[in-house]
Design a protein around this motif. Structure first.
Motif, PDB file in Angstrom:
ATOM      1  N   LYS A  67       0.525  -1.137  -0.053  1.00 11.24           N
ATOM      2  CA  LYS A  67       0.065   0.171  -0.112  1.00 11.24           C
ATOM      3  C   LYS A  67       0.981   1.218   0.036  1.00 11.24           C
ATOM      4  N   ALA A  68       2.162   1.253   0.700  1.00 11.41           N
ATOM      5  CA  ALA A  68       2.783   2.361   0.639  1.00 11.41           C
ATOM      6  C   ALA A  68       3.566   2.553  -0.414  1.00 11.41           C
ATOM      7  N   ALA A  69       3.871   1.530  -1.358  1.00 10.97           N
ATOM      8  CA  ALA A  69       4.559   1.565  -2.643  1.00 10.97           C
ATOM      9  C   ALA A  69       3.700   2.370  -3.702  1.00 10.97           C
ATOM     10  N   LYS A  70       2.198   1.844  -3.375  1.00 10.71           N
ATOM     11  CA  LYS A  70       1.352   2.541  -4.462  1.00 10.71           C
ATOM     12  C   LYS A  70       0.989   4.076  -4.562  1.00 10.71           C
ATOM     13  N   ARG A  71       1.275   4.518  -3.562  1.00 16.31           N
ATOM     14  CA  ARG A  71       0.980   5.956  -2.956  1.00 16.31           C
ATOM     15  C   ARG A  71       1.875   6.918  -3.837  1.00 16.31           C
TER      16      ARG A  71
END
Length: 71
Positions: A67-71
């Motif tokens: 989720k952090a990488a998709k932000r």
């Protein structure tokens, strides 16, 4: 993509550990995949519990990192 793979592996490890622990709690003589492991019931249930914990940690970490990488 790599976090999805880690999350999948974590869930598989969690499911195998939980299924094995439940099976071994119901039938103490059925060690399943860990039949080769010396130490009997105590060693088998310990390894299954560790698989559940490690699987949950890996799946949770991978979900958060994905989720952090998709932000």
């Amino acid at each position: 993509m790599k976090y999805d793979i880690f999350q999948g592996l974590g869930v598989v490890l969690l499911a195998l550990g939980a299924q094995g622990a439940i099976r071994q709690l119901i039938d103490h003589d059925n060690a399943g995949l860990l039949g080769w492991l010396p130490g009997g019931f105590a060693a088998g249930i310990t390894v299954h519990a560790l698989a559940v914990v490690i699987g949950a940690i890996v799946a949770s970490w991978a979900r958060g990192a994905g989720k952090a990488a998709k932000r």
